[in-house]
Enzyme design. Structure first.
Site, PDB file in Angstrom:
ATOM      1  CG  ASN A   1      -2.043  -1.047   1.071  1.00 40.76           C
ATOM      2  OD1 ASN A   1      -2.383  -1.476  -0.028  1.00 40.76           O
ATOM      3  ND2 ASN A   1      -2.581  -1.470   2.198  1.00 40.76           N
TER       4      ASN A   1
ATOM      5  CE1 TYR B   1      -2.912  -5.629  -0.643  1.00 35.93           C
ATOM      6  CE2 TYR B   1      -3.209  -7.841   0.246  1.00 35.93           C
ATOM      7  CZ  TYR B   1      -3.735  -6.622  -0.122  1.00 35.93           C
ATOM      8  OH  TYR B   1      -5.086  -6.380   0.036  1.00 35.93           O
TER       9      TYR B   1
ATOM     10  CG  HIS C   1      -4.429  -7.048   4.910  1.00 34.68           C
ATOM     11  ND1 HIS C   1      -5.325  -7.536   4.001  1.00 34.68           N
ATOM     12  CD2 HIS C   1      -4.114  -5.789   4.470  1.00 34.68           C
ATOM     13  CE1 HIS C   1      -5.554  -6.638   3.062  1.00 34.68           C
ATOM     14  NE2 HIS C   1      -4.826  -5.573   3.330  1.00 34.68           N
TER      15      HIS C   1
END
Length: 767
Positions: free
Chosen positions: A211, A271, A262
């Site tokens: 992210n 990811y 996460h």
């Protein structure tokens, strides 16, 4: 409508404005401003070359045609209809919760890619640029501007998805865009993606991993497009911070190669790949610029530790792709190819010690995998690099990676031999069993409950519509009860209430993995162990107990055999599946073999707003091998060997090749020649041919005698012991080499495991 600008006129316009602003400025300041403008443009053009390729080459005609076809499809369906808030009839923009605004910007990126790619019929077409300008104006007005409310829609679309697609689109179309419109379209990013490290929609959340890397890309590109050096520096600093490893708990890369996102889920292949792709491109884009990302040696080490062990001939192993395994458009070869692309990008600046290893490695992957070739999915820039590598006679095609890798910080173990690989996905109070989010991975109940992943010469097994068609109640390696289950709920975490999961490796050749199974929503308990040898995997289960009135099964195999059933040969205590493996039953178990055609739909397992699979039924053939422990078993057990690539004769002759020394709730152990491997669930002893092997605490261990030397590896996957005292079957006279915390006493070896976080302690002993 403002007529699109050519690149030359855009640069001249910029120069003119700069000249007016600095008319009275000193010559040194004028020179510096011109240099800054050139630096912004050079970095942006490097980014465009990574997306669209630098030049047209007839060798890439097929890929160019694919890019053109996709762009034409977007253009053909685009319609400006008065009174209807959408650009495409199938993507109404009235409700942001549908994600259609995110899809719309992705389509704009596809159109822009066709316009910017040399060799397409759309390349540089001013009419296409005019249409794109109108469309981006429309989307700003109706879908994505700084005063809108998310209305409960996915934060990711607002802060990463659209910013990435929008900045890519603007960079690709840059030479054909009026710059006053450009500033307007990018204005929402000041609200939704101002800083790579902050989450606007959830104050207090600090961005990590993929992210943060994705946001850094958007922030850097906005800085380059608007000539804002502060934004580019902010993105550069955020990426540099990402390269540091963590001790956890939580997100990030760990020193053993684990990658968590996460908080509790292994995500190297999803990811993690997104992170690597973003970081590699940012490094390339900002190279030789005032904002160059320095001290990047860590990223090369991360590739070696975290990614290479999970890539099998260009395929990324599904055991680290999390919920993405159920996304129809993102299969193992997509994740693998993105890894290859990132490595090819990094090779441009890689230190020699990495480049000399990676080039043969990548060439081997590309050469062997003709079933799902990299060139079919890679961007043009990646194809150019791959083509150059494949045609370079000085670079040999390297062999497959071999070795045994224990990722203690994410409960994963990978065992790789020259012709096959075997991975084990476990879970514990530290690592979640399966993630379901955004209506993805609806039936992934058992993917972290000891599921095993066998990779062989069949490179299409895992990506040929396996996940919508395999029986989700019978995943290979798992021990399960037979109840029906509801779909996994969004965000529901299951952390099994046991610390026991992990393993140990010896010399990168042998391994042991073990987990205590505490089934979710069931009374089922079991102790499961795997012994990873040079030609086999020995699977032992003990203490299998349940009291819910249901039957319990252990799934030896569940193989996707595509469009037919290959030959299956059975003998006394063994069976052989042609083209896959042999299976030897080591404890007198009876097995049930099921051969069936199974039909499913991707929509059944992924109904996400922007990822949901289609409703078209697909059918595949499966051979399933099951050990039935009966209803409400009490301390049942199993023992079998998986023999990847073995012949019928080798399978028939295997029993007796490896001795099962113990298979109980106290200790599970095997021996072969001069190798002894054991899981001690609690203090215990096991008899070997040369004497007892004992441990006074929980541990996994491997010991191998070679002449007068004994190589020893010990770990405590339970993370509960302070020290483990081990007595080997061989007398030990001295310690030749050893890790910190390993000591020899008169009769034993003492291994300090406190604080090791499940990682191995090793020693070389003199016997």
């Amino acid at each position: 409508m403002t007529h699109p600008l050519s690149r030359r006129s855009a640069l001249l316009g910029t120069a003119a404005v700069t000249g007016l602003a600095l008319w009275d400025a000193p010559a040194e300041a004028v020179s510096r401003a011109a240099a800054d403008t050139a630096a912004f443009d050079a970095a942006r053009e490097r980014w465009v070359s990574l997306l669209a390729g630098a030049s047209y080459d007839a060798a890439y005609l097929e890929k160019t045609q694919a890019v053109e076809g996709s762009a034409n499809a977007v253009l053909r369906k685009l319609a400006f209809a008065p009174g209807r808030p959408s650009l495409w009839p199938d993507l109404p923009l009235d409700d942001p919760r549908t994600g259609n605004f995110n899809r719309s910007y992705n389509r704009m990126r596809t159109l822009a890619l066709g316009w910017a790619t040399p060799g397409t019929a759309l390349h540089g077409d001013p009419r296409v640029a005019e249409t794109a300008v109108r469309a981006l104006d429309f989307l700003y007005e109706h879908a994505y501007h700084e005063k809108l409310d998310r209305r409960g829609s996915n934060w990711y679309w607002w802060e990463i998805g659209v910013p990435r697609a929008l900045t890519d689109t603007c960079a690709l179309l840059y030479d054909g865009l009026p710059k006053d419109h450009l500033a307007r379209w990018l204005r929402p990013l000041r609200r939704w993606c101002p800083d790579p490290e902050r989450r606007i929609s959830h104050p207090g959340v600090v961005e990590t991993g993929a992210n943060r890397a994705g946001k850094a890309m958007a922030v850097a590109m906005r800085g380059l497009l608007t000539h804002d050096a502060r934004l580019v520096r902010r993105a550069s600093r955020a990426v540099a911070d990402l390269l540091r490893t963590t001790r956890g708990p939580g997100d990030g890369f760990y020193r053993d190669g684990s990658f968590i996102q996460h908080d509790v889920y292994p995500y190297t292949g999803s990811y993690g790949v997104d992170y690597l792709e973003s970081v590699a491109k940012l490094i390339a884009m900002l190279a030789a610029s005032p904002w160059e990302i320095r001290d990047i040696d860590d990223v090369y080490a991360i590739v070696d530790r975290s990614f290479v062990p999970f890539v099998f001939d260009g395929l990324m192993m599904d055991c680290v792709r999390g919920r993405q395994i159920t996304v129809q458009g993102h299969r193992d070869h997509h994740s693998g190819h993105k890894t290859v692309e990132a490595m090819l990008t990094l090779l441009d600046a890689a230190p020699r010690r990495y480049a000399e290893r990676w080039r043969p490695l990548i060439k081997g992957w590309l050469t062997r995998n003709q079933a799902v070739p990299y060139q079919a999915y890679a961007p043009l820039a990646g194809i150019a690099k791959a083509k150059a590598l494949l045609e370079d006679p000085s670079v040999p095609a390297g062999p497959r990676t071999t070795g045994t890798y224990v990722f203690a910080d994410m409960d994963r173990v990978v065992h790789r031999r020259p012709t096959w690989a075997f991975a084990i996905a476990m879970s514990s109070e530290r690592i979640g069993a399966a993630e379901a989010m955004n209506l993805e991975n609806l039936r992934g109940w058992y993917t972290g409950d000891g599921m095993t992943y066998l990779y062989s010469e069949d490179l299409t097994h895992w990506n040929d519509d396996l996940w919508p068609t395999i029986d989700p109640y019978r995943l290979p390696g798992t021990t399960v009860d037979t109840r029906r289950r509801a779909d996994l709920r969004h965000g529901k975490r299951r952390l099994p209430p046991t610390p026991w999961a992990g393993g140990v490796a010896l010399d990168g050749e042998y391994g042991v993995a073990a987990m205590k199974l505490v089934a979710g929503g069931s009374s089922l308990r079991a102790k499961k162990a795997w012994f990873l040898l040079d030609d086999a995997v020995i699977a032992l289960g003990a203490g299998i107990t349940a009291s819910d009135g249901r039957r319990v099964e252990t799934v030896v195999e569940n193989r996707n055999t595509h469009d037919g059933h290959p030959p299956l040969t059975r003998g006394d205590g063994w069976l052989h599946l042609s083209g896959v493996a042999g299976y030897a039953l080591l404890d007198g178990e009876g097995v049930k073999v099921i051969r069936e055609r199974r039909t499913g739909r991707w929509h059944d397992i992924d109904q996400g707003a922007t990822t949901g699979g289609d409703r078209t039924p697909v059918t595949r053939h499966y051979t399933t091998v099951v050990i039935d422990h009966g209803r409400d078993p009490r301390k049942a057990r199993y023992a079998y060997a998986v023999l990847p690539g073995a012949s019928v004769a080798q399978t028939a002759a295997y029993r007796g090749r490896t001795a099962v020394l113990a298979n109980s709730g106290t200790v599970q152990a095997v021996s072969r020649d001069d190798l002894v491997a054991a899981v001690f669930w609690r203090p215990g002893s096991v008899e070997t041919a040369l004497g007892p092997l004992t441990a006074d605490g929980p541990c996994t261990l491997l010991a191998r005698r070679d002449g007068r030397r004994v190589r020893l590896a010990v770990a405590d996957p339970s993370r509960t012991a302070r020290e483990v005292r081990i007595t080997l079957p061989w007398p030990v006279t001295s310690l030749e080499r050893h890790d910190r915390g390993v000591r020899r006493t008169r009769k034993a070896i003492e291994v300090e495991v406190a604080g090791s976080r499940g990682h191995a302690r090793t020693a070389v002993l003199r016997a």
